[in-house]
Scaffold this motif. Structure first.
Motif, PDB file in Angstrom:
ATOM      1  N   LEU A   1      -5.287  15.528   7.537  1.00 46.93           N
ATOM      2  CA  LEU A   1      -6.124  16.376   6.697  1.00 46.93           C
ATOM      3  C   LEU A   1      -6.511  17.655   7.424  1.00 46.93           C
ATOM      4  CD1 LEU A   1      -8.468  13.700   5.059  1.00 46.93           C
ATOM      5  CD2 LEU A   1      -6.534  14.880   3.993  1.00 46.93           C
ATOM      6  N   ALA A   2      -6.801  17.541   8.719  1.00 48.59           N
ATOM      7  CA  ALA A   2      -7.186  18.715   9.501  1.00 48.59           C
ATOM      8  C   ALA A   2      -6.074  19.755   9.529  1.00 48.59           C
ATOM      9  CB  ALA A   2      -7.560  18.300  10.921  1.00 48.59           C
ATOM     10  N   GLU A   3      -4.824  19.303   9.498  1.00 47.97           N
ATOM     11  CA  GLU A   3      -3.701  20.238   9.474  1.00 47.97           C
ATOM     12  C   GLU A   3      -3.685  21.074   8.201  1.00 47.97           C
ATOM     13  OE1 GLU A   3      -0.249  17.843  10.022  1.00 47.97           O
ATOM     14  OE2 GLU A   3      -0.820  17.203  12.052  1.00 47.97           O
ATOM     15  N   SER A   4      -4.330  20.581   7.146  1.00 52.26           N
ATOM     16  CA  SER A   4      -4.460  21.329   5.899  1.00 52.26           C
ATOM     17  C   SER A   4      -5.859  21.916   5.738  1.00 52.26           C
ATOM     18  CB  SER A   4      -4.132  20.419   4.705  1.00 52.26           C
ATOM     19  OG  SER A   4      -2.784  20.002   4.746  1.00 52.26           O
ATOM     20  N   ASP A   5      -6.577  22.005   6.860  1.00 56.21           N
ATOM     21  CA  ASP A   5      -7.916  22.601   6.881  1.00 56.21           C
ATOM     22  C   ASP A   5      -8.891  21.835   5.985  1.00 56.21           C
ATOM     23  OD1 ASP A   5      -9.799  24.433   7.781  1.00 56.21           O
ATOM     24  OD2 ASP A   5      -9.475  25.803   6.091  1.00 56.21           O
TER      25      ASP A   5
ATOM     26  N   PRO B   1      -9.624  13.113  -8.416  1.00 53.40           N
ATOM     27  CA  PRO B   1      -8.493  12.766  -7.545  1.00 53.40           C
ATOM     28  C   PRO B   1      -8.850  11.679  -6.534  1.00 53.40           C
ATOM     29  CG  PRO B   1      -8.804  15.150  -7.652  1.00 53.40           C
ATOM     30  CD  PRO B   1     -10.017  14.526  -8.278  1.00 53.40           C
ATOM     31  N   PHE B   2      -7.916  10.754  -6.321  1.00 51.24           N
ATOM     32  CA  PHE B   2      -8.151   9.695  -5.343  1.00 51.24           C
ATOM     33  C   PHE B   2      -6.831   9.072  -4.920  1.00 51.24           C
ATOM     34  CE2 PHE B   2      -7.869   7.412  -9.302  1.00 51.24           C
ATOM     35  CZ  PHE B   2      -7.378   6.149  -8.994  1.00 51.24           C
ATOM     36  N   ALA B   3      -6.885   8.364  -3.811  1.00 49.20           N
ATOM     37  CA  ALA B   3      -5.773   7.555  -3.332  1.00 49.20           C
ATOM     38  C   ALA B   3      -6.342   6.247  -2.817  1.00 49.20           C
ATOM     39  CB  ALA B   3      -4.995   8.280  -2.233  1.00 49.20           C
ATOM     40  N   THR B   4      -5.509   5.220  -2.726  1.00 47.83           N
ATOM     41  CA  THR B   4      -6.005   3.912  -2.294  1.00 47.83           C
ATOM     42  C   THR B   4      -5.186   3.373  -1.126  1.00 47.83           C
ATOM     43  OG1 THR B   4      -4.594   2.657  -3.823  1.00 47.83           O
ATOM     44  CG2 THR B   4      -6.761   3.348  -4.635  1.00 47.83           C
TER      45      THR B   4
ATOM     46  N   ARG C   1      -1.959   8.887   8.484  1.00 49.06           N
ATOM     47  CA  ARG C   1      -1.302  10.181   8.270  1.00 49.06           C
ATOM     48  C   ARG C   1      -0.534  10.190   6.951  1.00 49.06           C
ATOM     49  NH1 ARG C   1      -1.022  13.981  12.168  1.00 49.06           N
ATOM     50  NH2 ARG C   1       0.700  14.910  10.991  1.00 49.06           N
ATOM     51  N   ARG C   2       0.190   9.114   6.697  1.00 48.06           N
ATOM     52  CA  ARG C   2       1.015   9.074   5.486  1.00 48.06           C
ATOM     53  C   ARG C   2       0.164   9.061   4.222  1.00 48.06           C
ATOM     54  NH1 ARG C   2       4.768  11.102   2.627  1.00 48.06           N
ATOM     55  NH2 ARG C   2       5.815   9.651   1.199  1.00 48.06           N
ATOM     56  N   LEU C   3      -0.933   8.317   4.218  1.00 46.88           N
ATOM     57  CA  LEU C   3      -1.775   8.302   3.022  1.00 46.88           C
ATOM     58  C   LEU C   3      -2.391   9.680   2.780  1.00 46.88           C
ATOM     59  CD1 LEU C   3      -2.755   6.659   0.676  1.00 46.88           C
ATOM     60  CD2 LEU C   3      -4.710   5.910   2.030  1.00 46.88           C
ATOM     61  N   ALA C   4      -2.732  10.402   3.855  1.00 46.40           N
ATOM     62  CA  ALA C   4      -3.219  11.774   3.691  1.00 46.40           C
ATOM     63  C   ALA C   4      -2.147  12.639   3.039  1.00 46.40           C
ATOM     64  CB  ALA C   4      -3.629  12.350   5.047  1.00 46.40           C
ATOM     65  N   GLU C   5      -0.899  12.516   3.482  1.00 43.59           N
ATOM     66  CA  GLU C   5       0.193  13.275   2.883  1.00 43.59           C
ATOM     67  C   GLU C   5       0.367  12.937   1.405  1.00 43.59           C
ATOM     68  OE1 GLU C   5       3.484  12.189   5.287  1.00 43.59           O
ATOM     69  OE2 GLU C   5       2.945  13.513   6.964  1.00 43.59           O
ATOM     70  N   MET C   6       0.258  11.659   1.079  1.00 40.09           N
ATOM     71  CA  MET C   6       0.409  11.218  -0.304  1.00 40.09           C
ATOM     72  C   MET C   6      -0.718  11.760  -1.177  1.00 40.09           C
ATOM     73  SD  MET C   6       1.569   7.374   0.801  1.00 40.09           S
ATOM     74  CE  MET C   6       1.509   6.611  -0.805  1.00 40.09           C
ATOM     75  N   LEU C   7      -1.945  11.752  -0.648  1.00 42.23           N
ATOM     76  CA  LEU C   7      -3.070  12.300  -1.398  1.00 42.23           C
ATOM     77  C   LEU C   7      -2.878  13.794  -1.623  1.00 42.23           C
ATOM     78  CD1 LEU C   7      -5.889  12.129  -2.669  1.00 42.23           C
ATOM     79  CD2 LEU C   7      -6.852  12.362  -0.369  1.00 42.23           C
ATOM     80  N   LEU C   8      -2.508  14.521  -0.583  1.00 42.93           N
ATOM     81  CA  LEU C   8      -2.297  15.962  -0.708  1.00 42.93           C
ATOM     82  C   LEU C   8      -1.212  16.276  -1.730  1.00 42.93           C
ATOM     83  CD1 LEU C   8      -2.499  16.953   3.061  1.00 42.93           C
ATOM     84  CD2 LEU C   8      -4.211  17.412   1.298  1.00 42.93           C
ATOM     85  N   ALA C   9      -0.179  15.446  -1.779  1.00 41.35           N
ATOM     86  CA  ALA C   9       0.908  15.670  -2.733  1.00 41.35           C
ATOM     87  C   ALA C   9       0.452  15.494  -4.177  1.00 41.35           C
ATOM     88  CB  ALA C   9       2.071  14.727  -2.434  1.00 41.35           C
ATOM     89  N   SER C  10      -0.681  14.831  -4.380  1.00 43.40           N
ATOM     90  CA  SER C  10      -1.201  14.623  -5.742  1.00 43.40           C
ATOM     91  C   SER C  10      -2.174  15.719  -6.174  1.00 43.40           C
ATOM     92  CB  SER C  10      -1.900  13.262  -5.835  1.00 43.40           C
ATOM     93  OG  SER C  10      -3.148  13.283  -5.152  1.00 43.40           O
ATOM     94  N   LEU C  11      -2.569  16.598  -5.244  1.00 45.26           N
ATOM     95  CA  LEU C  11      -3.555  17.643  -5.525  1.00 45.26           C
ATOM     96  C   LEU C  11      -2.840  18.961  -5.828  1.00 45.26           C
ATOM     97  CD1 LEU C  11      -6.115  16.888  -2.663  1.00 45.26           C
ATOM     98  CD2 LEU C  11      -6.183  16.095  -5.042  1.00 45.26           C
ATOM     99  N   PRO C  12      -3.125  19.603  -6.944  1.00 45.84           N
ATOM    100  CA  PRO C  12      -2.439  20.856  -7.299  1.00 45.84           C
ATOM    101  C   PRO C  12      -2.501  21.916  -6.211  1.00 45.84           C
ATOM    102  CG  PRO C  12      -3.711  20.056  -9.165  1.00 45.84           C
ATOM    103  CD  PRO C  12      -4.061  19.179  -8.003  1.00 45.84           C
ATOM    104  N   ALA C  13      -3.616  22.004  -5.507  1.00 42.60           N
ATOM    105  CA  ALA C  13      -3.766  23.053  -4.495  1.00 42.60           C
ATOM    106  C   ALA C  13      -2.921  22.807  -3.255  1.00 42.60           C
ATOM    107  CB  ALA C  13      -5.240  23.175  -4.096  1.00 42.60           C
ATOM    108  N   HIS C  14      -2.400  21.574  -3.078  1.00 43.42           N
ATOM    109  CA  HIS C  14      -1.658  21.226  -1.859  1.00 43.42           C
ATOM    110  C   HIS C  14      -0.267  20.673  -2.135  1.00 43.42           C
ATOM    111  CE1 HIS C  14      -5.282  21.675   0.671  1.00 43.42           C
ATOM    112  NE2 HIS C  14      -5.925  21.140  -0.348  1.00 43.42           N
ATOM    113  N   ALA C  15       0.090  20.519  -3.407  1.00 43.67           N
ATOM    114  CA  ALA C  15       1.310  19.787  -3.751  1.00 43.67           C
ATOM    115  C   ALA C  15       2.585  20.557  -3.470  1.00 43.67           C
ATOM    116  CB  ALA C  15       1.267  19.374  -5.224  1.00 43.67           C
ATOM    117  N   GLY C  16       2.526  21.860  -3.419  1.00 38.89           N
ATOM    118  CA  GLY C  16       3.732  22.638  -3.183  1.00 38.89           C
ATOM    119  C   GLY C  16       4.478  22.932  -4.465  1.00 38.89           C
TER     120      GLY C  16
END
Length: 341
Positions: free
Chosen positions: A92-96, A147-150, A305-320
């Protein structure tokens, strides 16, 4: 006085979920509805969090991890959650983004604490752990559009959210296979109570493996209790009182295994000598017990780390450029063979 999300929903005559999704910048809310919500929020003095942060996606720059302590003087979790949270926070810190931990009262299943996080917009998303088979927190977040992840699977919420789980079913089956190969046929299983889903998955694997080996499942060899040392200490004697007592026990949790081994020792039964013991999930606690406990180890920091990546991929501001998506994965556990079995 500042309005709540309920006031906004009533004022606009739309659902709380639609209001939440509009405030969060979700792509499934059309531009006209989003603008109506934002205009009403300003008009009604809606404050998304205690600091009155701006009404935009990612305003708090933080993710909330919901931690639920169990009652009693033994608080589970440090050997499991600290490495997991280390990985989660690092990514998460890598994405500020910052990680905050929201802890409920012991024994409380967090519903009211979770509502406060959502309705006051204290975080941009939440991560849930210790998912239940039917999980009211997941139902609430799905309805609210928050938004959430489990960490763990559930039957609630369909497949609309990211989830990362361990393959407890395969670990349960592999543990039985290992014990049967060593001549055991009376194999007990001890799991946490509280409807935790991983306990059901573990038992599914345990039962399927027994049947595959032509061994009848004995309900008297299955017990559940609190997910701490006291829980294992209390329930282990129950399975040992069986008329044809077990020659092996599989514990679904490291803390329960430590309490269970203490109970066995007090009964004059030596783990690793008089009875075989395997634990799921293995943590550093297991290697320092005497005898050291055979267990199934998860890769906790990489999982964080992987769950953080998965959560970010679900967020419009971070999904790419590919857009938001809900990724769901199940990771294997690695068998660590020691002296207890």
């Amino acid at each position: 006085m500042a309005s709540s999300i309920h006031d906004l929903a009533r004022h606009l005559n739309i659902s709380i979920g639609t209001v939440s999704r509009a405030l969060n910048g979700r792509a499934d809310v059309n531009a006209e509805t989003r603008q109506r919500v934002l205009d009403a929020a300003r008009k009604l003095n809606y404050s998304p969090n205690q600091s009155g942060r701006s009404l935009r996606q990612g305003a708090t720059r933080s993710i909330a991890f919901m931690l639920q302590p169990h009652p009693g003087d033994q608080q589970y979790g440090e050997p499991f959650f600290i490495p997991f949270l280390t990985g989660l926070q690092a990514r998460l810190a890598e994405s500020d983004l910052d990680l905050i931990v929201v802890m409920g009262a012991p024994g409380d299943y967090q519903q009211e604490r979770l509502r406060r996080v959502v309705e006051t917009r204290r975080a941009d998303a939440v991560v849930l752990a210790w998912t239940r088979r039917q999980d009211e927190r997941i139902d609430y977040l799905t309805e609210a559009g928050f938004p959430f992840a489990t960490l763990g699977r559930s039957r609630s919420g369909g497949k609309s959210y990211p989830s990362l789980d361990l393959d407890f079913e395969k670990a349960g089956a592999d543990a039985v296979d290992r014990l049967v190969a060593r001549g055991h046929r009376r194999i007990a299983a001890i799991r946490p109570s509280l409807d935790l889903n991983f306990g059901y998955l573990f038992l599914d694997g345990y039962r399927k493996s027994l049947r595959r080996h032509g061994i009848e499942v004995d309900p008297g060899l299955i017990a559940d209790g609190f997910i701490n040392e006291a829980g294992g200490y209390q329930v282990t004697p129950r399975v040992m009182l069986s008329k044809d007592r077990p020659t092996a026990i599989i514990f679904n949790n490291d803390a329960m295994a430590l309490g269970g081994c203490k109970a066995l020792a007090e009964m004059g039964i030596r783990p690793g000598h008089d009875i075989a013991v395997i634990v799921i999930v293995d943590t550093p606690l297991c290697r320092y017990f005497s005898p050291a406990l055979t267990g199934f180890r998860p890769a906790l920091e990489p999982m964080g780390r992987r769950l953080a990546e998965m959560l970010l991929a679900s967020l419009p501001a971070h999904a790419g450029p590919e857009g938001p998506r809900a990724i769901r994965e199940v990771w294997p556990l690695e068998l660590i063979a020691r002296e207890s079995d």
